[in-house]
Design a protein around this motif. Structure first.
Motif, PDB file in Angstrom:
ATOM      1  N   VAL A   1       1.297 -30.011  10.409  1.00  0.00           N
ATOM      2  CA  VAL A   1       0.398 -31.004   9.828  1.00  0.00           C
ATOM      3  C   VAL A   1       1.061 -32.379   9.814  1.00  0.00           C
ATOM      4  O   VAL A   1       0.430 -33.396  10.103  1.00  0.00           O
ATOM      5  CB  VAL A   1       0.032 -30.594   8.383  1.00  0.00           C
ATOM      6  N   LEU A   2       2.361 -32.388   9.518  1.00  0.00           N
ATOM      7  CA  LEU A   2       3.064 -33.664   9.406  1.00  0.00           C
ATOM      8  C   LEU A   2       3.141 -34.378  10.742  1.00  0.00           C
ATOM      9  O   LEU A   2       2.909 -35.577  10.834  1.00  0.00           O
ATOM     10  CB  LEU A   2       4.468 -33.431   8.876  1.00  0.00           C
TER      11      LEU A   2
ATOM     12  N   GLU B   1       4.814 -23.884   0.792  1.00  0.00           N
ATOM     13  CA  GLU B   1       4.662 -24.507   2.109  1.00  0.00           C
ATOM     14  C   GLU B   1       5.011 -23.516   3.192  1.00  0.00           C
ATOM     15  O   GLU B   1       6.039 -23.597   3.827  1.00  0.00           O
ATOM     16  CB  GLU B   1       5.567 -25.724   2.220  1.00  0.00           C
ATOM     17  N   GLU B   2       4.124 -22.570   3.383  1.00  0.00           N
ATOM     18  CA  GLU B   2       4.437 -21.565   4.379  1.00  0.00           C
ATOM     19  C   GLU B   2       4.465 -22.166   5.779  1.00  0.00           C
ATOM     20  O   GLU B   2       5.187 -21.708   6.639  1.00  0.00           O
ATOM     21  CB  GLU B   2       3.435 -20.409   4.323  1.00  0.00           C
ATOM     22  N   ASP B   3       3.668 -23.236   5.987  1.00  0.00           N
ATOM     23  CA  ASP B   3       3.676 -23.800   7.350  1.00  0.00           C
ATOM     24  C   ASP B   3       4.998 -24.508   7.635  1.00  0.00           C
ATOM     25  O   ASP B   3       5.324 -24.770   8.767  1.00  0.00           O
ATOM     26  CB  ASP B   3       2.477 -24.729   7.585  1.00  0.00           C
ATOM     27  N   ALA B   4       5.746 -24.770   6.576  1.00  0.00           N
ATOM     28  CA  ALA B   4       7.040 -25.402   6.793  1.00  0.00           C
ATOM     29  C   ALA B   4       8.105 -24.371   7.172  1.00  0.00           C
ATOM     30  O   ALA B   4       9.212 -24.723   7.500  1.00  0.00           O
ATOM     31  CB  ALA B   4       7.468 -26.155   5.552  1.00  0.00           C
ATOM     32  N   GLU B   5       7.737 -23.077   7.098  1.00  0.00           N
ATOM     33  CA  GLU B   5       8.711 -22.058   7.449  1.00  0.00           C
ATOM     34  C   GLU B   5       9.148 -22.182   8.901  1.00  0.00           C
ATOM     35  O   GLU B   5      10.222 -21.758   9.277  1.00  0.00           O
ATOM     36  CB  GLU B   5       8.128 -20.654   7.240  1.00  0.00           C
ATOM     37  N   VAL B   6       8.283 -22.737   9.734  1.00  0.00           N
ATOM     38  CA  VAL B   6       8.616 -22.912  11.138  1.00  0.00           C
ATOM     39  C   VAL B   6       9.264 -24.278  11.298  1.00  0.00           C
ATOM     40  O   VAL B   6       8.743 -25.262  10.824  1.00  0.00           O
ATOM     41  CB  VAL B   6       7.358 -22.837  12.010  1.00  0.00           C
ATOM     42  N   GLU B   7      10.398 -24.304  11.940  1.00  0.00           N
ATOM     43  CA  GLU B   7      11.056 -25.585  12.160  1.00  0.00           C
ATOM     44  C   GLU B   7      10.182 -26.443  13.058  1.00  0.00           C
ATOM     45  O   GLU B   7       9.737 -25.992  14.101  1.00  0.00           O
ATOM     46  CB  GLU B   7      12.414 -25.360  12.839  1.00  0.00           C
TER      47      GLU B   7
ATOM     48  N   GLY C   1       3.568 -30.809   1.562  1.00  0.00           N
ATOM     49  CA  GLY C   1       2.991 -31.199   2.842  1.00  0.00           C
ATOM     50  C   GLY C   1       2.554 -32.636   2.971  1.00  0.00           C
ATOM     51  O   GLY C   1       3.352 -33.560   2.872  1.00  0.00           O
TER      52      GLY C   1
ATOM     53  N   ARG D   1      14.229 -27.772   5.022  1.00  0.00           N
ATOM     54  CA  ARG D   1      13.178 -27.514   6.017  1.00  0.00           C
ATOM     55  C   ARG D   1      13.017 -26.025   6.197  1.00  0.00           C
ATOM     56  O   ARG D   1      13.957 -25.347   6.565  1.00  0.00           O
ATOM     57  CB  ARG D   1      13.556 -28.120   7.372  1.00  0.00           C
ATOM     58  N   GLY D   2      11.819 -25.521   5.930  1.00  0.00           N
ATOM     59  CA  GLY D   2      11.586 -24.110   6.178  1.00  0.00           C
ATOM     60  C   GLY D   2      11.340 -23.299   4.929  1.00  0.00           C
ATOM     61  O   GLY D   2      11.841 -22.182   4.827  1.00  0.00           O
ATOM     62  N   GLY D   3      10.580 -23.842   3.977  1.00  0.00           N
ATOM     63  CA  GLY D   3      10.167 -23.004   2.855  1.00  0.00           C
ATOM     64  C   GLY D   3      11.097 -23.129   1.669  1.00  0.00           C
ATOM     65  O   GLY D   3      12.322 -23.164   1.830  1.00  0.00           O
ATOM     66  N   VAL D   4      10.509 -23.205   0.478  1.00  0.00           N
ATOM     67  CA  VAL D   4      11.302 -23.510  -0.703  1.00  0.00           C
ATOM     68  C   VAL D   4      11.745 -22.264  -1.458  1.00  0.00           C
ATOM     69  O   VAL D   4      12.665 -22.327  -2.250  1.00  0.00           O
ATOM     70  CB  VAL D   4      10.520 -24.440  -1.657  1.00  0.00           C
TER      71      VAL D   4
ATOM     72  N   ARG E   1      15.327 -33.250  -3.214  1.00  0.00           N
ATOM     73  CA  ARG E   1      14.372 -34.157  -2.578  1.00  0.00           C
ATOM     74  C   ARG E   1      14.412 -35.531  -3.214  1.00  0.00           C
ATOM     75  O   ARG E   1      14.400 -36.554  -2.526  1.00  0.00           O
ATOM     76  CB  ARG E   1      12.954 -33.598  -2.725  1.00  0.00           C
TER      77      ARG E   1
ATOM     78  N   LYS F   1      14.883 -14.650   5.376  1.00  0.00           N
ATOM     79  CA  LYS F   1      14.775 -16.099   5.190  1.00  0.00           C
ATOM     80  C   LYS F   1      16.160 -16.707   5.345  1.00  0.00           C
ATOM     81  O   LYS F   1      16.950 -16.728   4.416  1.00  0.00           O
ATOM     82  CB  LYS F   1      14.204 -16.430   3.810  1.00  0.00           C
TER      83      LYS F   1
ATOM     84  N   ARG G   1      18.371 -19.998   7.691  1.00  0.00           N
ATOM     85  CA  ARG G   1      18.149 -21.244   8.410  1.00  0.00           C
ATOM     86  C   ARG G   1      18.696 -21.038   9.811  1.00  0.00           C
ATOM     87  O   ARG G   1      19.903 -21.114  10.023  1.00  0.00           O
ATOM     88  CB  ARG G   1      18.831 -22.409   7.695  1.00  0.00           C
ATOM     89  N   PRO G   2      17.807 -20.724  10.767  1.00  0.00           N
ATOM     90  CA  PRO G   2      18.271 -20.292  12.091  1.00  0.00           C
ATOM     91  C   PRO G   2      19.114 -21.338  12.804  1.00  0.00           C
ATOM     92  O   PRO G   2      19.959 -20.979  13.620  1.00  0.00           O
ATOM     93  CB  PRO G   2      16.981 -20.014  12.868  1.00  0.00           C
ATOM     94  N   SER G   3      18.902 -22.624  12.508  1.00  0.00           N
ATOM     95  CA  SER G   3      19.672 -23.629  13.252  1.00  0.00           C
ATOM     96  C   SER G   3      21.009 -23.933  12.589  1.00  0.00           C
ATOM     97  O   SER G   3      21.803 -24.692  13.125  1.00  0.00           O
ATOM     98  CB  SER G   3      18.854 -24.913  13.404  1.00  0.00           C
TER      99      SER G   3
END
Lengths: 350, 588
Positions: A150-151, A343-349, B108, B188-191, B205, B425, B427-429
């Motif tokens: 979305v961002l 923010e599940e959509d943020a789970e994807v880098e 978001g 980045r990638g879920g809280v 943040r 869960k 952080r793959p990178s």
């Protein structure tokens, strides 16, 4: 402030607010179906009014060139897309949809350029000219990014706003226009004067909100749009193409935007870049509705119209500051009333 | 060989920059000054957007606040520019903290939309305030002076600008390679995962938002005293998006991307301003269109920016093995046999469905307890309730005598519960060791300032030694510096176990730790868990591999359809007809 002035400001605010209602509904429609926060939407409103003004002056509207440019680029994008995917048989349909269809009204306007068209023909022609702009932009710049976050879509959308304002100046020039009044009758209720223009604006907003509601509730296409908004993957599974519903959302929203432009044209002088601020104010209304709720957006949009009207009475130079600052308490209220957003959509880098 | 070439390139680049006033024309220096000033803002955007994943279109407004603050103070009040610097930073920081406190809890798209709104708001404010000269701005801003040396000439302030930029870049680089920096990188990638490690997402943040704003304010201060004049125009929304794109085009994940992006866009703009008037009289507007097209194309085809291409020619950061250091101090484990976790009447509804209905069980210190049940029995929901990822509708959860029923994930993490997730869960990178270091967050103290100033090295070394020890313990010590995303899924689960262990928990909650592991790996995991029991660590686990569970645990709790079915010793549970029915269906 006397009650009379308050009443006048209130009526004025509701009239402006009803424009924001239409624009806000369009924004929510596009966002919920495609996840695109379509910042350039306000430009559609301004372009529609400017197009009608050009037709009324017997000039060739800049929209013709704008649509032609966009259509050519879209045709190239469509051709390259299908060619690279090895499906040349689908190019033809794409060219009809993104080339011939949008160019049809442009060709009519071009053909009749200079000749003064009758009044009844000018408004539909202006609307038909403007409606393809947003779907064309979607095809050119946003569809290739349909899988993005979305961002990212929002960032592209903001960039497009600047492109469109640049194109607006190129094709419409720097002058401001006002269209001829749609109606001139005036009604008196005691000491309060209500113009038929105001009534027309409010009535149109109500009618189109209702039509939108009926469309969502009672047509298959409307239900497909709602399904896509709720769950894209689920919609795909039952055979709804998100790209088709996306185009439909952009078309419908553009229609709302174009009508708003026709309504606002006679009451405000509009310039090529006036749309941006109109769009953002409608956004503030839509955010009051959480960017998901249609009734919430409508209420929010009317509130923004009222606020703007009263703010310009108290201090016209701080009108914009007031309207945009109101977003801060709105966001505060939203952040206190919402649970921690997941923010599940943020789970994807991204 | 490549590394050496890289070092040479860097040294030459620095030398060229240092000597610029001696070889470059006046105009080049002006361009370089602008690049430096823009890069400072873009540096903040890299931290905020590229690393932290928060998008702001409003950075130009913060530049404006900084510029106007110092311009007003130095002209209207005749104050020194150094006082102006203090005022500019204080004002920017306060405004950013206020705006951040309001908007950063929202997910978001609300934050970027909010930044557009206040960006416009602040811009209109500049243009309408009488004391700020309305649209005419403020003229006659004095130059900066260091003692008797005036920085009015372009090539004098050049050194200040690039010096400030260099210091800021080093501080931010230090910060990112630290305890808080890892927390920033994990945003980045879920809280849920971040909070489960005891990290306050909101606080992190807010701090990076304020840092980015302060960098913008600093840039505004430099700008005001360089151009000696401020007006609203350079702080509008168009500049806001330009800063964002500097970071994106440069490569928003890399600190140097800020400088590269600022240089690219400034030079491009300059080139277009020379070129476009040849094509049309509205050069300015064509420029806007060309830029917008470049932005859209870049986002479609090169989202990573140019840094990844340049990095191939720059030296790779040396992989320094962590210094030999003592591991972090460990907690005193609760005495074996005392009640550690007591769950009573736990109830959770999702809409009309009772996913967990009146479940109660007890875990004693030093035990390994297995929670089993068919798919959909509500096991993971129980875990999420105990760890605070979900809030229960009814019931109580008591851990080590504290009622944690209403506590958030962070408090629970600090109380001594660490967990792994059913859907991994990580952080793959980030590297394996950085992922495990995230686990040590609750055991370490160093804050943002200490990290930026490198005062955290002793603690970092101890944390690093701890993380490496945990990696070795789970059998991943050899791959400590690989990216976590390159591990097969089974190994990623084990990595999560190492991360949980790094938090030195009293209770470790594992959600299907053996899924995807080969048989030898399962045996190794079982040995590891037995070893933990010996150390006094309590284990609660969900697992589908009944053989794995039966051979390992002390007690079993069986769930079915959201309720507790049976609780007891493995052999007893195995023989229970209700359990057999739940798993295999009724015989009749």
């Amino acid at each position: 402030m006397t009650p009379d002035i308050a009443l006048i400001l209130g009526i004025d605010g509701i009239a402006t607010g009803s424009i924001y209602v239409l624009v806000g509904l369009g924004l929510v429609l596009i966002f919920s179906v495609t996840r695109v926060v379509f910042v350039p939407f306000g430009d559609i409103v301004a372009f529609s009014a400017l197009t009608l003004a050009s037709l009324q002056l017997g000039r060739m509207p800049g929209t013709v060139y704008l649509v032609a440019t966009l259509a050519v680029v879209a045709c190239i994008v469509v051709t390259v897309h299908h060619w690279r995917r090895g499906e040349p048989h689908r190019i033809g349909r794409g060219l009809i949809g993104y080339g011939i269809l949008p160019l049809l009204p442009a060709a009519i306007a071009w053909f009749f350029a200079g000749a003064s068209l009758p009044n009844w023909a000018q408004i539909p022609l202006a609307i038909a000219l403007v409606v393809p702009i947003a779907p064309l932009i979607e095809r050119i710049a946003l569809r290739p990014l349909a899988d993005a976050s979305v961002l990212l879509l929002l960032i592209v959308s903001v960039a497009l706003t600047f492109a469109l304002s640049g194109l607006g100046l190129l094709f419409f020039g720097p002058e401001g226009f006002r269209t001829k009044p749609l109606t001139t009758e005036v009604f008196r209720f005691g000491s309060v004067i209500v113009t038929s223009q105001t009534i027309l604006m409010v009535a149109t907003a109500i009618v189109f909100s209702l039509l939108l509601f009926l469309f969502f509730e009672h047509t298959l296409a409307g239900k497909a749009l709602r399904a896509t908004a709720v769950n894209r993957v689920g919609a795909r599974i039952v055979g709804i193409r998100p790209s088709n519903t996306g185009t439909l959302a952009f078309l419908l929203a553009s229609l709302l935007g174009a009508i708003s432009g026709i309504l606002i044209g006679p009451v405000t002088t509009l310039y090529y870049d006036s749309g941006f601020i109109i769009g953002l104010k409608a956004f503030v209304g839509a955010i009051i509705g959480g960017l998901i709720s249609y009734p919430g957006t409508a209420i929010g949009a009317v509130l923004i119209g009222l606020l703007e009207s009263f703010a310009s009475f108290w201090s016209s130079s701080f009108k914009e500051v007031t309207v945009f600052s109101v977003l801060i308490p709105v966001l505060l209220w939203r952040s206190l009333s919402l649970e921690q957003t997941d923010e599940e959509d943020a789970e994807v880098e991204g | 060989m490549i590394a050496r070439t890289g070092v040479i390139i860097v040294i030459v680049a620095v030398a060229i920059l240092l000597a610029a006033p001696f070889w470059a024309a006046e105009f080049t220096i002006t361009l370089l000054n602008y690049i430096g000033i823009y890069a400072l803002v873009a540096l903040g955007v890299v931290l905020l957007t590229g690393v932290g994943g928060l998008t702001s279109f409003g950075q130009a407004a913060f530049v404006g606040i900084g510029a106007y603050a110092t311009a007003w103070l130095t002209t209207a009040e005749g104050a020194s520019p150094w006082l102006g610097l203090f005022f500019a930073l204080a004002l920017t920081g306060i405004v950013a903290a206020f705006l951040g406190a309001i908007t950063l809890r929202l997910g978001g798209h609300f934050l970027p939309l909010g930044t557009i709104a206040w960006g416009l708001s602040i811009y209109f404010l500049f243009g309408n305030l009488e004391s700020l000269g309305r649209n005419n701005g403020i003229t006659g801003v004095p130059p900066i002076a260091i003692g008797p040396v005036s920085l009015a000439p372009n090539d004098a302030i050049y050194y200040l600008i690039w010096g400030v930029l260099a210091v800021a870049t080093i501080l931010i680089a230090n910060l990112l390679d630290s305890r808080e920096g890892r927390a920033v990188r994990s945003l980045r990638g879920g809280v849920v995962m971040v909070e489960s490690l005891g990290i306050s997402v909101f606080r992190i943040r807010l701090v990076i938002f304020v840092i980015a704003a302060l960098l913008a304010g600093l840039s505004g201060w430099l700008y005001a005293h360089m151009s000696r004049y401020v007006s609203p125009a350079p702080f509008d929304l168009r500049m806001g998006i330009q800063y964002l794109f500097m970071a994106i085009l440069g490569g928003s994940g890399h600190i140097l991307g800020a400088v590269v992006g600022a240089a690219l866009i400034t030079l491009l703009q300059n080139g277009l301003q020379d070129l476009l008037p040849h094509f049309a009289e509205n050069g300015q507007q064509l420029e806007v269109i060309v830029f917008a097209i470049i932005y859209v194309l870049a986002l479609q085809f090169a989202r990573g920016g140019v840094m990844p291409f340049m990095l191939r020619y720059l030296p790779k950061p040396a992989r320094h093995a962590p210094a030999i250091a003592e591991p972090l101090p460990r907690r005193a484990m609760p005495q074996a046999g005392i009640p550690l976790l007591t769950v009573q009447d736990l109830l959770k509804r999702f809409g009309g469905l009772e996913a967990v209905s009146r479940v109660g069980f007890e875990v004693k210190a030093g035990e390994i307890v297995g929670l089993i049940g068919p798919n959909g029995a509500g096991k993971s929901t129980v875990f999420n309730l105990v760890t605070g990822a979900l809030k229960s509708d009814e019931g109580t959860i008591v851990f080590l005598g504290q009622d944690i029923t209403r506590a958030g994930q962070r408090r629970i993490a600090r109380a001594g519960i660490a967990r792994t997730f059913q859907h991994v869960k990580l952080r793959p990178s980030m590297t394996l060791i950085d992922n495990v270091l995230l686990g040590t967050y609750v055991r370490t103290r160093s804050g943002f300032l200490a990290s930026a100033l490198r005062l955290d090295r002793a603690e970092e070394a101890r944390a690093g030694a701890e993380a490496l020890a945990q990696l070795k313990r789970v059998g991943l010590g050899e791959q400590a510096y690989d990216q976590a995303g390159n591990l097969p899924l089974g190994r990623q689960r084990v990595l999560e176990v190492a991360r949980a262990l790094a938090a030195d928990p009293a209770l470790i909650i594992l959600d299907e730790p053996a899924a995807g592991l080969s048989r030898p790996e399962k045996l190794a995991l079982a040995d590891l868990l037995r070893g933990l029991r010996k150390e006094g660590v309590t284990v609660l686990l969900v697992e589908h591999d009944v053989e794995f569970v039966m051979g390992l645990v002390d007690r079993i709790v069986v769930m079915d359809f959201g309720s507790k079915l049976v609780e007891g010793l493995p052999a007893v549970v195995r023989a229970d007809p209700r359990v057999q029915e739940a798993y295999l269906g009724s015989v009749a």
